[in-house]
Design a protein around this motif. Structure first.
Motif, mmCIF file in Angstrom:
data_model
loop_
_atom_site.group_PDB
_atom_site.id
_atom_site.type_symbol
_atom_site.label_atom_id
_atom_site.label_comp_id
_atom_site.label_asym_id
_atom_site.label_seq_id
_atom_site.Cartn_x
_atom_site.Cartn_y
_atom_site.Cartn_z
ATOM 1 N N LEU A 226 -13.656 -84.909 54.831
ATOM 2 C CA LEU A 226 -14.234 -84.270 56.209
ATOM 3 C C LEU A 226 -15.643 -84.855 56.441
ATOM 4 O O LEU A 226 -16.097 -85.217 57.520
ATOM 5 C CB LEU A 226 -14.616 -82.752 55.937
ATOM 6 N N LEU A 227 -16.141 -85.247 55.232
ATOM 7 C CA LEU A 227 -17.750 -85.898 55.564
ATOM 8 C C LEU A 227 -17.660 -87.641 55.945
ATOM 9 O O LEU A 227 -18.196 -87.917 56.780
ATOM 10 C CB LEU A 227 -18.669 -85.791 54.417
ATOM 11 N N ALA B 296 -11.676 -67.640 50.315
ATOM 12 C CA ALA B 296 -12.355 -67.836 49.061
ATOM 13 C C ALA B 296 -13.522 -68.548 49.271
ATOM 14 O O ALA B 296 -13.762 -69.513 50.280
ATOM 15 C CB ALA B 296 -11.413 -68.908 48.283
ATOM 16 N N PRO B 297 -14.530 -68.096 48.300
ATOM 17 C CA PRO B 297 -15.906 -68.471 48.678
ATOM 18 C C PRO B 297 -16.023 -70.276 48.313
ATOM 19 O O PRO B 297 -16.888 -70.901 48.942
ATOM 20 C CB PRO B 297 -16.763 -67.827 47.569
ATOM 21 N N GLU B 298 -15.199 -70.609 47.498
ATOM 22 C CA GLU B 298 -15.306 -71.915 47.001
ATOM 23 C C GLU B 298 -14.936 -72.998 48.153
ATOM 24 O O GLU B 298 -15.196 -74.219 48.028
ATOM 25 C CB GLU B 298 -14.194 -72.360 46.107
ATOM 26 N N VAL B 299 -14.215 -72.376 49.419
ATOM 27 C CA VAL B 299 -13.747 -73.348 50.340
ATOM 28 C C VAL B 299 -14.461 -72.852 51.732
ATOM 29 O O VAL B 299 -13.861 -73.437 52.723
ATOM 30 C CB VAL B 299 -12.257 -73.348 50.314
ATOM 31 N N ARG B 300 -15.406 -72.198 51.702
ATOM 32 C CA ARG B 300 -16.031 -71.806 53.104
ATOM 33 C C ARG B 300 -16.697 -72.825 53.703
ATOM 34 O O ARG B 300 -16.173 -72.955 54.888
ATOM 35 C CB ARG B 300 -17.049 -70.620 52.543
ATOM 36 N N HIS B 301 -17.155 -73.865 52.939
ATOM 37 C CA HIS B 301 -17.750 -74.884 53.559
ATOM 38 C C HIS B 301 -16.618 -75.890 54.211
ATOM 39 O O HIS B 301 -16.993 -76.299 55.365
ATOM 40 C CB HIS B 301 -18.841 -75.840 52.491
ATOM 41 N N LEU B 302 -15.650 -75.733 53.462
ATOM 42 C CA LEU B 302 -14.578 -76.784 54.214
ATOM 43 C C LEU B 302 -13.883 -76.140 55.363
ATOM 44 O O LEU B 302 -13.446 -76.846 56.366
ATOM 45 C CB LEU B 302 -13.303 -76.752 53.112
ATOM 46 N N VAL B 303 -13.627 -74.732 55.509
ATOM 47 C CA VAL B 303 -13.281 -74.114 56.953
ATOM 48 C C VAL B 303 -14.501 -74.394 57.853
ATOM 49 O O VAL B 303 -14.131 -74.867 59.165
ATOM 50 C CB VAL B 303 -13.261 -72.738 56.551
ATOM 51 N N GLN B 304 -15.929 -74.530 57.490
ATOM 52 C CA GLN B 304 -16.811 -74.752 58.482
ATOM 53 C C GLN B 304 -16.693 -76.313 58.955
ATOM 54 O O GLN B 304 -16.900 -76.618 60.208
ATOM 55 C CB GLN B 304 -18.255 -74.450 58.035
ATOM 56 N N ALA C 255 -14.335 -78.307 58.802
ATOM 57 C CA ALA C 255 -13.099 -78.603 59.578
ATOM 58 C C ALA C 255 -13.103 -77.971 60.955
ATOM 59 O O ALA C 255 -12.864 -78.703 62.046
ATOM 60 C CB ALA C 255 -11.848 -77.773 58.759
ATOM 61 N N GLN C 256 -13.787 -76.932 61.300
ATOM 62 C CA GLN C 256 -13.941 -76.274 62.810
ATOM 63 C C GLN C 256 -14.915 -77.248 63.302
ATOM 64 O O GLN C 256 -14.665 -77.455 64.607
ATOM 65 C CB GLN C 256 -14.431 -74.933 62.583
ATOM 66 N N GLU C 257 -16.083 -77.643 62.829
ATOM 67 C CA GLU C 257 -17.029 -78.386 63.628
ATOM 68 C C GLU C 257 -16.494 -79.918 63.978
ATOM 69 O O GLU C 257 -16.468 -80.506 64.944
ATOM 70 C CB GLU C 257 -18.344 -78.895 62.632
ATOM 71 N N ARG C 258 -15.447 -80.616 63.068
ATOM 72 C CA ARG C 258 -14.844 -81.514 63.297
ATOM 73 C C ARG C 258 -13.528 -81.569 64.105
ATOM 74 O O ARG C 258 -12.746 -82.457 64.186
ATOM 75 C CB ARG C 258 -14.921 -82.575 62.225
ATOM 76 N N GLN C 259 -13.125 -80.383 64.430
ATOM 77 C CA GLN C 259 -11.895 -80.163 65.038
ATOM 78 C C GLN C 259 -10.656 -80.556 64.354
ATOM 79 O O GLN C 259 -9.819 -81.258 64.839
ATOM 80 C CB GLN C 259 -11.935 -80.562 66.376
#
Length: 70
Positions: free
Chosen positions: A18-19, A33-41, A43-47
């Motif tokens: 993603l980066l 899951a708290p471990e993937v919270r940053h992935l959700v964010q 992915a949403q930012e990068r559509q």
């Protein structure tokens, strides 16, 4: 998917995808899951499309766009 190098398994590899790259899909076992919270964010930012698959063994898998995907 014919090129296994375009499959990035795990939370760390999915984060790097993603980066640094353009994934076409992020598959998550549990998006709450708290471990993937940053992935959700990210992915949403990068559509980037998020897909939930509760039966997959890994927390996250990124599928990278190939050149033939356009």
């Amino acid at each position: 998917m014919s090129d296994v190098n375009l499959i990035q398994p795990g939370i760390g590899e999915s984060t790097r995808a993603l980066l640094r790259r353009t994934p076409k899909l992020i598959r998550l076992r549990d998006p709450q899951a708290p471990e993937v919270r940053h992935l959700v964010q990210l992915a949403q930012e990068r559509q980037v499309l998020l897909e939930v698959n509760s039966s997959q063994p890994l927390h996250a898998v990124a599928l990278i766009r190939s050149l033939s995907d356009g």
